[in-house]
Enzyme design. Structure first.
Site, PDB file in Angstrom:
ATOM      1  N   GLY A  89     -13.848  18.789 -12.747  1.00 39.25           N
ATOM      2  CA  GLY A  89     -15.401  18.654 -12.303  1.00 39.25           C
ATOM      3  C   GLY A  89     -15.618  18.401 -10.899  1.00 39.25           C
ATOM      4  N   GLY A 144      -7.835  15.614  -7.686  1.00 38.96           N
ATOM      5  CA  GLY A 144      -6.814  15.327  -8.484  1.00 38.96           C
ATOM      6  C   GLY A 144      -6.830  13.921  -8.984  1.00 38.96           C
ATOM      7  N   GLY A 178      -0.111  18.645 -11.781  1.00 40.85           N
ATOM      8  CA  GLY A 178       0.136  17.361 -11.587  1.00 40.85           C
ATOM      9  C   GLY A 178       0.752  16.553 -12.676  1.00 40.85           C
ATOM     10  N   GLY A 185       6.702  -1.435 -12.478  1.00 40.65           N
ATOM     11  CA  GLY A 185       6.784  -0.557 -11.433  1.00 40.65           C
ATOM     12  C   GLY A 185       5.429  -0.610 -10.524  1.00 40.65           C
ATOM     13  CB  ILE A 204       0.855   1.886 -12.056  1.00 46.35           C
ATOM     14  CG1 ILE A 204       0.627   3.371 -11.368  1.00 46.35           C
ATOM     15  CG2 ILE A 204      -0.566   1.879 -12.627  1.00 46.35           C
ATOM     16  CD1 ILE A 204       0.476   4.605 -12.099  1.00 46.35           C
ATOM     17  N   GLY A 205       1.962  -0.865 -12.281  1.00 41.45           N
ATOM     18  CA  GLY A 205       1.685  -2.152 -12.810  1.00 41.45           C
ATOM     19  C   GLY A 205       1.629  -3.323 -11.671  1.00 41.45           C
ATOM     20  CD  GLU A 246      -0.050   0.524  -5.559  1.00 39.57           C
ATOM     21  OE1 GLU A 246      -1.046   1.079  -6.125  1.00 39.57           O
ATOM     22  OE2 GLU A 246       0.681   0.911  -4.559  1.00 39.57           O
ATOM     23  CG  MET A 267       5.648  12.257 -10.635  1.00 38.99           C
ATOM     24  SD  MET A 267       5.117  11.582 -12.040  1.00 38.99           S
ATOM     25  CE  MET A 267       5.710  12.935 -13.116  1.00 38.99           C
ATOM     26  CG  HIS A 285       4.805  -9.019  23.002  1.00 38.64           C
ATOM     27  ND1 HIS A 285       5.562  -9.759  21.620  1.00 38.64           N
ATOM     28  CD2 HIS A 285       4.362 -10.200  23.579  1.00 38.64           C
ATOM     29  CE1 HIS A 285       5.463 -11.011  21.881  1.00 38.64           C
ATOM     30  NE2 HIS A 285       4.733 -11.424  22.831  1.00 38.64           N
TER      31      HIS A 285
END
Ligand code: NAI
Length: 468
Positions: free
Chosen positions: A37, A41, A146, A184, A186-187, A189, A321, A447
Site C-alpha cells: 500500500g 519496503g 525482501g 545484533g 536491531i536489538g 538500535e 540484508m 581541521h
C-alpha cells in the site's frame, strides 16, 4: 496501463524501486508490483527510516535530560510525549514513501498495487489490493520481495507485549523493563531508543559476545560502552519460553548449552534474532525457480535465477540484508537487463549500527584476515586524541584501518564513534578504488574534524601517527 513490459519488478523496497527507476531511465518499459500500500519496503515503512527518527529523538531527549550539563546547560525536568513522537515518525515515513511514488511518475514506472506471483517466465499475476487480478506479460522479471522477521520456535510475536522490530517502532509508552532477544543490529538500535527514553534494557544473546560477526576489538569496546550506558547483557544464553499476560511477560532464559532456566519479568520483549528471505506466495516452486537451503532465491553472478529472464536481488538473495546493498543490486540488475555491465563490489559494502556512538565497518575484520592467512598492518587512532571529538565531548571509540602488508591497499576499516556512519564513506571509497593507507594518510583532512582520526589511523597503519 499497458500489460506488456520489458521489466516487471516484484517488490517496491530499496532494491525493487531502485531497479524499476533505473530500468525506466535506461528506456525499458517497467512496472513495479507492491502489495504493502506504500512504496519503500521494510526500510522506509518499518525499518531504517522510522528507527532513525526514533534514535534521533531519543538522543535529543537523553541530551536534554542531563546530557548537556557538562556544557553548563541545564534544562530542568524534561518530559516525553510518546504519541507525538510516533506521529512525527509516521509523518516522515509518509513523506518519503510518497516521494518514491513521485519518482515513479517522473520516470514513467507503472506502480501496480497488489501481490505479485511469478507465473512462469514472462508472466506475473497480480492479486490487486482493490480486488480482481491483473496479468502482466514481460520480457524480464526481477524478484525483490525482501525479508521478514524471523522468530523462535514456540514464541509468538503478538506485536503488543512480544514485538518484532515493527512493533518496537510503535510502542504506545515507554516500557519499564524491555528484554531484547538477540544482541545484533536491531536489538541494539531499538534497545538504545527505549533505554534512552527511560526503559531498563536486558539483552539476551546466544553467542559469547554481542554483534558476533563484527571485528572482535570493536565488538568488545562497543559492549563496554553500552554497559556504561546501562545496558544489561546475558551472553551465551537463549530464551526458551515467554509467558504473557495483558501487561507483561515472564521470559525463561537458559544457558545456550542447556541447563537450569532463569526467569526475567518484562513489560515488553523485542525479538531480534535475524530476518529470513520473504518468498511466500510468490509461486517459485510452480515456476521452477530454485531456492537454496537458507530459503534464498538462487542466483548467478548476474542476478539471474535458473529460469531465464527471472532475476532476484536484495534481502531475498545471498549476502548482507542491507538497504544499500539491495539498492546497488537494483541498479546493477537493471543495467544488465538493458545490456550494460552492471556490477556490485561485495568487498566494499559498509555496515553501520546507528547507536550512540555509531559503529561502522567495511571490508575485512582482523579475524577474517587472520583466518585467510593475509599479512596485514593495523593502524588505530582513538577519539580521545582527536581535538574535535574532545571539544564535542564525544571521545568514545576509535578508528582502525587494516591494510595489506605487501601492497598497503586498505582491506578493512572499523570505526566506533559518534559520526562513524558518515566517516566510513571515505574508507569504503578507498577499498572500492584500491587506494593505499598511505594515500588516505597523505590526503588533506579538514581541521578540526573527526575525520582527522581516519587520517591518523591510516598513518598508524604505516607506523607513524602524528598526534599519538
Ligand atoms: P542480526 O543478525 O544482526 O542479529 C541477531 C542476533 O541474534 C545475533 O547476534 C545472534 O547471535 C542472536 N541470536 C540468534 N538466535 C538467538 C537466540 N535463540 N537467542 C538469543 N540470541 C540469538 O539480526 P537483526 O538484529 O534481527 O537484524 C536483521 C537484519 O536486518 C540484519 O541483517 C541487519 O543487518 C539488518 N538491519 C540493518 C540495520 C542497519 O544497517 N543499521 C538496522 C536494522 C536491521
Amino acid at each position: 496501463m499497458s500489460d506488456n513490459y520489458d521489466v516487471v519488478v516484484i517488490g517496491g523496497g530499496p532494491g525493487g524501486y531502485v531497479a524499476a527507476i533505473r530500468a525506466a531511465q535506461l528506456g525499458l518499459k517497467t512496472a513495479c508490483v507492491e502489495m504493502r500500500g506504500s512504496l519503500g519496503g521494510t526500510c522506509l515503512n518499518v525499518g531504517c527510516i522510522p528507527s532513525k527518527a526514533l534514535l534521533h529523538a531519543s538522543e535529543l531527549y537523553d541530551e536534554a535530560n542531563g546530557g548537556m550539563e557538562k556544557f553548563g546547560i541545564s534544562t530542568g525536568k524534561v518530559s516525553i510525549d510518546v504519541s507525538k513522537l510516533m506521529d512525527h515518525k509516521d509523518g516522515i515515513v509518509t513523506d518519503l514513501t510518497n516521494g518514491i511514488e513521485f519518482l515513479f511518475k517522473k520516470n514513467k514506472v507503472d506502480y501496480v498495487k497488489g501481490r505479485g506471483k511469478v507465473a512462469g517466465a514472462g508472466k506475473v499475476e497480480v492479486a490487486l489490493n482493490d480486488g480482481g487480478e491483473q496479468v502482466l506479460e514481460t520480457k524480464n522479471i526481477v524478484i525483490a520481495t525482501g525479508s521478514d522477521v524471523a522468530s523462535l520456535p514456540g514464541i509468538e510475536i503478538d506485536e503488543k507485549i512480544v514485538v518484532s522490530s515493527t512493533g518496537a517502532l510503535s510502542l504506545p509508552k515507554v516500557p519499564k523493563h524491555m528484554v531484547v532477544i538477540g544482541g545484533g543490529v536491531i536489538g541494539l538500535e531499538l534497545g538504545s531508543v527505549w533505554k534512552r527514553l527511560g526503559a531498563d534494557v536486558t539483552v539476551v544473546e546466544f553467542m559469547d559476545r554481542i554483534t558476533p560477526e563484527m571485528d572482535g576489538e570493536v565488538s568488545k569496546t562497543f559492549a563496554r560502552i553500552l554497559k556504561k550506558q546501562g545496558f544489561k547483557f546475558k551472553l551465551k544464553s537463549k530464551v526458551t519460553a515467554i509467558k504473557t499476560t495483558k501487561t507483561g511477560a515472564t521470559v525463561s532464559v537458559e544457558p545456550a548449552k542447556g541447563g537450569d532456566a532463569d526467569t526475567i519479568k518484562a513489560d515488553a520483549v523485542l525479538v531480534a534474532v535475524g530476518r529470513r528471505p520473504y518468498t511466500e506466495g510468490l509461486g517459485l516452486a510452480e515456476a521452477g525457480v530454485n531456492v537454496n537451503d537458507r530459503g534464498q532465491v538462487d542466483i548467478n553472478d548476474h542476478f539471474e535465477t535458473n529460469v531465464p529472464g527471472v532475476y532476484a536481488i536484495g534481502d531475498v538473495v545471498r549476502g548482507a540484508m542491507l538497504a544499500h546493498k539491495a539498492e546497488d543490486e537494483g541498479v546493477a540488475v537493471a543495467e544488465i537487463i538493458a545490456g550494460y555491465a552492471g556490477h556490485v563490489n561485495y568487498d566494499a559494502i559498509p555496515g553501520v549500527i546507528y547507536t550512540m556512538p555509531e559503529v561502522a565497518s567495511v571490508g575485512k575484520t582482523e579475524e577474517q584476515l587472520k583466518e585467510a592467512g593475509t599479512d596485514y598492518n593495523s593502524g588505530k587512532f582513538p577519539f580521545t586524541a582527536n581535538s574535535r571529538a574532545k571539544a564535542n565531548s564525544q571521545t568514545d571509540g576509535f578508528v582502525k584501518v587494516l591494510s595489506c602488508a605487501t601492497t598497503d591497499k586498505v582491506l578493512g576499516a572499523h570505526i566506533i564513534g559518534a559520526d562513524a556512519g558518515n566517516m566510513i564513506a571515505e574508507l569504503t571509497l578507498a577499498i572500492e578504488k584500491g587506494i593505499t593507507a598511505e594515500d588516505v594518510a597523505y590526503t588533506c583532512h579538514a581541521h578540526p574534524t573527526e575525520t582527522e582520526a581516519v587520517k591518523e589511523a591510516a598513518m598508524a597503519a604505516g607506523g607513524s601517527p602524528i598526534h599519538m
